[in-house]
Each structure stands twice: as structure tokens, then as C-alpha cells.
Design a protein around this motif. Structure first.
Motif: not given
Lengths: 234, 187
Positions: A21-26, A28-30, A32-33, B20, B22, B29, B51, B55, B59
Motif C-alpha cells: 500500500s505504501w509503494e502505491k501511495l509513494s 502517486k506522490l512522486t 504528483h511532485d 517532501n 518520503r 503513514y 484501502e 490511500l 494522498f
């Protein structure tokens, strides 16, 4: 009290999320950045472009305003004018007198050489006051003598008849050319280019308009005026 | 030389997350995700969907972190976002329907049994309710919102909110008593 405890219990209960789940979010955030950075870059680029073009338009230096080429009049060589004037006088007015007669024929008009000389010299060298009278007389005489000798020299070269000859026509054309040249030089020396003058006036108007526009913008920013909307149908 | 930053508390983590970082974001998180996933499951039955919603909520948390003005608890702020996200999800799926039928409801007698149920069991019972009742019940009982606030969040009248809560309680009582009969026999 018991209810709050129960609420806390519910709020503190947990369910573990999946491992990725964190990889997915990470990810998405990248993404976006990256998008944000692109947008930021575009914003900076656009604002720099706008500022530069505005600055270029508003603060354009005067010498960069395109306009007609400035025509600089050439320096007039006074000695050459004098000599050409002398030649001109010699070629035209004094070319006619002969041994037999002191009358010249220019395009059908008969004039006495002396009259012409006196007229020309008198026009150019008019006495300004009493003190200069004598001096002017002397100079007039000098000029008169000079033209006379020149005339005699020139007339000896050309075979003159009482009719228009080829040489006479040549001499007349030459004199006319010299005359035009002198006039041009004189005008260049004394007059102002109309194109330059027009350019200067246009510059003045443009500067004034720009200044007024700039002032108006500043006033509008400082005191935004209320816009009244009226019903036109009434 | 590398700079070592101690990420012990939320304030430090938030500060770094704003830059930012991580690692800091991951730590935040990991700290709040399990609780928030549970919260989402109270609104959305399917765990995978829950889930997904969680997420999306995180975000938003990280992208709008600058809006958190250090007023109130950070957890409370995240919870609000998660609730909003869950409700939006239900709205998008058109699963959030409120019946505006006016009911005359009497005084609800709180049952002692209701408060002695295990959290896990209650979660199951709540999930058996209709979405409208469930959302109002969750907002009122679990999150502690007032009817006026619920009405504003769900864009319904206060009366509807009260009706939904009454229905939810009634339904829950039925479910609980049915299950008690099932496991403990008749009273």
C-alpha cells in the motif's frame, strides 16, 4: 463516560493495510511532485516571458525606435563654392562679349555684360553701413575685374557667333548644373530634414501616450473605480 | 556530511513531510494507516475499496499538509479527511441514499447490552445497516458529530439525520438481540 470509553475503543481499533500500500501511495506522490515541478517551471517561464516583453515594450530606449534614416548633410566646402560660383559667372554671364560687341545672347534675350555683373555683384555684396561702403566698393571692383578677366579668357577659348553654338549650350548646361548644386548645398546647410522633424514629433507623442497610459494603470491599481452597470432597456 | 534528523514526534514528521521527505511521510503513514483503514471499513464494506479510499485520503493528507495549521490533533485532522473521502466515495457510487420519510420516534432506551458488545462484533453489526443509517450512526456515535454538523456534512436536514440515527439504533438492537438469541439461547 462509558460511552466515551467505548468510542475510544472503536477509534483505536486497527486493520493492517496491505504490504504494497505504501509503494502505491509513494508512486502517486512522486508523480504528483513531477507534475507540480513541471507546472512550477511553466509558471516561472511564462511570468519571465511576460515581464520581459512588458519591460521591453514599456521601457524601450528611444534610440531603438525604428524610424527613417537620418540624412546628414555633407560639409560644404566654401572655397569650392566660391570657385564654382566664379566659374559659373564666367561660363554664363561673361561668355558672350566679343571684340565687336559687348552684348551676349542667352536663349534669345540680349543683356549687357556689365549690367549682369553689376546686378549679380550688387545683389550679393550690398553695403551694410556707411563705414563699409568704401570697402564694399573696392571689393566690388575687385570682383568686377576678376569676372572681366575670366570672361576674356573664356571667350578667347570659344568661338562665339551671334547664334547659339554647341559650346554655348554646353556652358549653359554646366552653369545650370552648378547653380543647382550650389542651391542644394545652401539648402542642406540652412534647412532641417522634414523626415527627422516628423520622427521627433512622433517620438514625443509616443512617449507622452506611454507615460499617460502608465500613470492611468497606476491610478487604477491604487484606486479601483466602481463600475456602475445601467440597464439599457430602460 | 549527512545531516541526521530525529523523527520522534508528529511535529518533526510533519515538518519533514512538508519538505517532501518520503521517509517522514512513510513514518506518518505507518503510524496512522491501520487506524484509518479501520475507520474506512466502518463506511465501506469491501476491504480493498476501503484501502483504496484510505490511500486517496493519505494522498490528500500529504498534498494538503500545508493547510494543517497545528490546531487540534493531527490524528483528528486525518480522521476528518478520511470521513470526507469515504462519504465522497459512497456519493460517487450513488450508494448514499436517505429516505425523507418522517417517523415519529419515541424515546430510545439505551440498552446495557449495546455497550458491552465487542468492538469487532459491533463493526460487523454496523456493516449490516443500510448506507444512510450506517453513515449517520458512524458520524454520531463513533466520530462524535452533532446532528447539525451531520446535516451540514451530508447536506440533509437535521430531522433526517435524527431519523436515520433512530432507525440505525433500532436496527442494531434487533441485530444484537437476534445474535444473542442465536448464541445464548432465549432470555
Amino acid at each position: 463516560m462509558e460511552r466515551n470509553k467505548y468510542r475510544e475503543q472503536i477509534q483505536n481499533s486497527i486493520v493492517e493495510p496491505s504490504e504494497d500500500s505504501w509503494e502505491k501511495l509513494s508512486k502517486k506522490l512522486t508523480d504528483h511532485d513531477k507534475k507540480n515541478n513541471k507546472r512550477l517551471f511553466m509558471k516561472y517561464a511564462i511570468s519571465i516571458f511576460i515581464i520581459t516583453s512588458l519591460g521591453f515594450y514599456l521601457f524601450q530606449p528611444d534610440n531603438e525606435i525604428p524610424r527613417d534614416e537620418i540624412i546628414v548633410s555633407p560639409k560644404v566646402d566654401k572655397t569650392s563654392i566660391k570657385s564654382s560660383l566664379a566659374n559659373f559667372e564666367a561660363d554664363t554671364t561673361l561668355s558672350a562679349p566679343t571684340e565687336n560687341s559687348n552684348v551676349i545672347k542667352i536663349k534669345g534675350t540680349k543683356l549687357l555684360a556689365n549690367e549682369i555683373i553689376n546686378y549679380d555683384v550688387g545683389e550679393r555684396m550690398a553695403p551694410e553701413n556707411e563705414d563699409n561702403k568704401e570697402q564694399n566698393k573696392n571689393s566690388l571692383r575687385e570682383v568686377h575685374d576678376y569676372f572681366t578677366t575670366n570672361t576674356l579668357n573664356e571667350t578667347s577659348k570659344i568661338e562665339l557667333h551671334n547664334e547659339d553654338t554647341y559650346e554655348e549650350v554646353e556652358a549653359l548646361l554646366k552653369s545650370a548644373y552648378l547653380n543647382i548644386e550650389q542651391n542644394d548645398q545652401y539648402l542642406n546647410e540652412k534647412t532641417i530634414s522634414a523626415i527627422d522633424l516628423l520622427g521627433e514629433i512622433e517620438d514625443g507623442i509616443e512617449k507622452d501616450t506611454r507615460r499617460k497610459l502608465f500613470e492611468k494603470i497606476i491610478i487604477t491599481i491604487k484606486n479601483p473605480t466602481e463600475i456602475e452597470i445601467t440597464d439599457r432597456s430602460k | 556530511m549527512r545531516k541526521v534528523i530525529k523523527l520522534n514526534n508528529d511535529t518533526q514528521l510533519i515538518k519533514q513531510s512538508l519538505k517532501n521527505n518520503r521517509k517522514a511521510q512513510k513514518l506518518l503513514y505507518q503510524k496512522y494507516a491501520p487506524k484509518m483503514l479501520r475507520l474506512c471499513t466502518y463506511y465501506i464494506k469491501d476491504l480493498q475499496q476501503s484501502e483504496e479510499v484510505m490511500l486517496n485520503g493519505f494522498f490528500k493528507v500529504f498534498t494538503k499538509l500545508s493547510q494543517y495549521a497545528n490546531k487540534g490533533s493531527f490524528e483528528g485532522w486525518i480522521r476528518k479527511i478520511m470521513v470526507w473521502e469515504s462519504i465522497s466515495y459512497l456519493r460517487k457510487k450513488k450508494e448514499l441514499i436517505f429516505t425523507h420519510k418522517i417517523e415519529v420516534y419515541g424515546k430510545f432506551i439505551e440498552n446495557e447490552v449495546e455497550l458491552n458488545i465487542a468492538v469487532e462484533d459491533l463493526h460487523q453489526y454496523i456493516n449490516q445497516l443500510s448506507n444512510g443509517c450506517k453513515v449517520v450512526f458512524n458520524l454520531y456515535v463513533i466520530e462524535g458529530y452533532k446532528h447539525a454538523e451531520i446535516a451540514e456534512i451530508l447536506q440533509i436536514s437535521e430531522g433526517t439525520s435524527k431519523t436515520q440515527l433512530f432507525r440505525a439504533r433500532k436496527a442494531l438492537q434487533k441485530i444484537i438481540s437476534r445474535n444473542q438469541k442465536k448464541y445464548h439461547g432465549t432470555k
